[in-house]
Design an enzyme around this catalytic site. Structure first.
Site, short mmCIF file in Angstrom:
data_model
loop_
_atom_site.label_atom_id
_atom_site.label_comp_id
_atom_site.label_asym_id
_atom_site.label_seq_id
_atom_site.Cartn_x
_atom_site.Cartn_y
_atom_site.Cartn_z
N LYS A 13 0.83 -1.22 0.00
CA LYS A 13 0.00 0.00 0.00
C LYS A 13 0.86 1.26 0.00
CE LYS A 13 -2.06 -0.61 3.97
NZ LYS A 13 -1.34 -1.76 4.52
N ARG A 88 -8.46 1.53 10.33
CA ARG A 88 -8.06 0.16 10.64
C ARG A 88 -9.09 -0.56 11.51
NH1 ARG A 88 -2.17 1.03 9.88
NH2 ARG A 88 -1.02 -0.88 10.19
N ARG A 125 11.64 -6.03 4.37
CA ARG A 125 11.48 -4.59 4.13
C ARG A 125 12.49 -3.77 4.95
NH1 ARG A 125 5.59 -2.14 4.77
NH2 ARG A 125 5.76 -2.81 6.93
N ARG A 158 12.42 -1.65 10.58
CA ARG A 158 11.53 -1.21 11.67
C ARG A 158 11.41 -2.30 12.71
NH1 ARG A 158 6.28 0.63 8.42
NH2 ARG A 158 5.34 -0.54 10.11
N ARG A 169 0.72 -8.66 14.05
CA ARG A 169 0.11 -7.60 13.24
C ARG A 169 -0.91 -8.19 12.26
NH1 ARG A 169 4.94 -4.59 10.62
NH2 ARG A 169 3.37 -3.14 9.86
P1 AMP Z 1 1.86 1.01 9.52
O1 AMP Z 1 3.07 1.79 9.11
O2 AMP Z 1 0.62 1.50 8.81
O3 AMP Z 1 2.03 -0.47 9.39
O4 AMP Z 1 1.62 1.31 11.06
C1 AMP Z 1 2.58 0.96 12.05
C2 AMP Z 1 1.90 0.83 13.41
O5 AMP Z 1 1.31 2.08 13.78
C3 AMP Z 1 0.74 -0.16 13.44
O6 AMP Z 1 1.17 -1.50 13.66
C4 AMP Z 1 -0.07 0.38 14.60
O7 AMP Z 1 0.52 0.04 15.85
C5 AMP Z 1 0.06 1.88 14.44
N1 AMP Z 1 -1.01 2.42 13.56
C6 AMP Z 1 -0.87 2.96 12.32
N2 AMP Z 1 -2.05 3.35 11.82
C7 AMP Z 1 -2.97 3.04 12.76
C8 AMP Z 1 -4.39 3.17 12.82
N3 AMP Z 1 -5.10 3.69 11.80
N4 AMP Z 1 -5.01 2.75 13.96
C9 AMP Z 1 -4.31 2.22 15.00
N5 AMP Z 1 -2.98 2.06 14.99
C10 AMP Z 1 -2.32 2.46 13.88
#
Ligand code: AMP
Length: 217
Positions: A13, A88, A125, A158, A169
């Protein structure tokens, strides 16, 4: 164009949102990127979020919704945006509907892919700590000196991309986020793409969807 890119972590994405945001000149809004910035700056929000993020859980909905409301009120969002990694949960999607009112979401692109492929993609990644550019140790390796060619930042893995947290996740995704596919399908704004295809093919699928949406609006 007001769009959502929906899908499990590691489905591409972010990569697609970055490319299409450049092409169509609309911002990519990644709640993950915003949260990582808060963590890096050591803000109160960042401190609250860090633990949850490291374990692959979800940051509470009220915090996320406040963050998104602030971001969407900025002038660059007037002409549209791509939401990447938000919403989410159903609560977040309903909160977004309230924030947007008449200017509702025009398209939700669901990135479909097997979880085994996702695990391989996520664990290989690497990202730039400064600009968020992504690399892949197998298909798009970063420079050997681990310096970002785009901004000169440091390229790292990360913490939440390490194998231990990835499964968690994905479980969280299935439980909390997957129900959004139905939510947006019922609103007739859902498009599904096969995210296991090569990056260029995924991109051209999305561009076709973009053209369709922009002709309809
Ligand atoms: P991502 O980079 O989108 O994979 O986000 C990394 C982490 O940030 C996720 O595993 C969540 O812990 C937190 N996070 C990101 N976006 C959200 C969201 N919309 N709602 C809740 N937690 C989020």
């Amino acid at each position: 164009m007001r769009l959502i890119f929906l899908g499990a972590p590691g489905t591409g994405k972010g990569t697609q949102a970055t490319a299409l945001s450049d092409k169509y000149d609309i911002p990519q809004i990644s709640t993950g990127d915003i949260l990582r910035k808060e963590v890096k700056q050591g803000t109160e929000l960042g401190q609250k979020a860090k633990n949850v993020m490291d374990q692959g859980g979800l940051v509470p909905d009220d915090i996320i919704l406040k963050m998104i409301q602030t971001r969407l009120s900025e002038p660059d969002c007037q002409k549209g945006y791509i939401l990447d990694g938000f919403p989410r949960t159903i609560t977040q999607a309903e909160g977004l509907d309230d924030i947007l009112g008449q200017k509702s979401i025009q398209g939700v692109i669901q990135f479909d892919i097997d979880h085994e492929i996702v695990i391989e993609r996520i664990t290989s990644r690497r990202v730039c700590v400064d600009c968020g550019a992504t690399f892949n140790m197998i298909t798009d390796p970063p420079p050997a000196n681990k310096v970002c060619p785009r901004c000169g930042g440091k390229i790292i893995q990360r913490d939440d991309d390490k194998k231990e947290t990835v499964q968690n996740r994905l479980d969280v995704y299935e439980e909390k986020t997957a129900p959004l596919v139905d939510y947006y399908d019922k609103k007739n704004v859902l498009y599904r793409i096969d995210a296991a295809q090569p990056v260029q093919d995924v991109r051209s699928n999305i561009e076709t969807i973009f053209e369709k949406i922009s002709q309809e609006s």
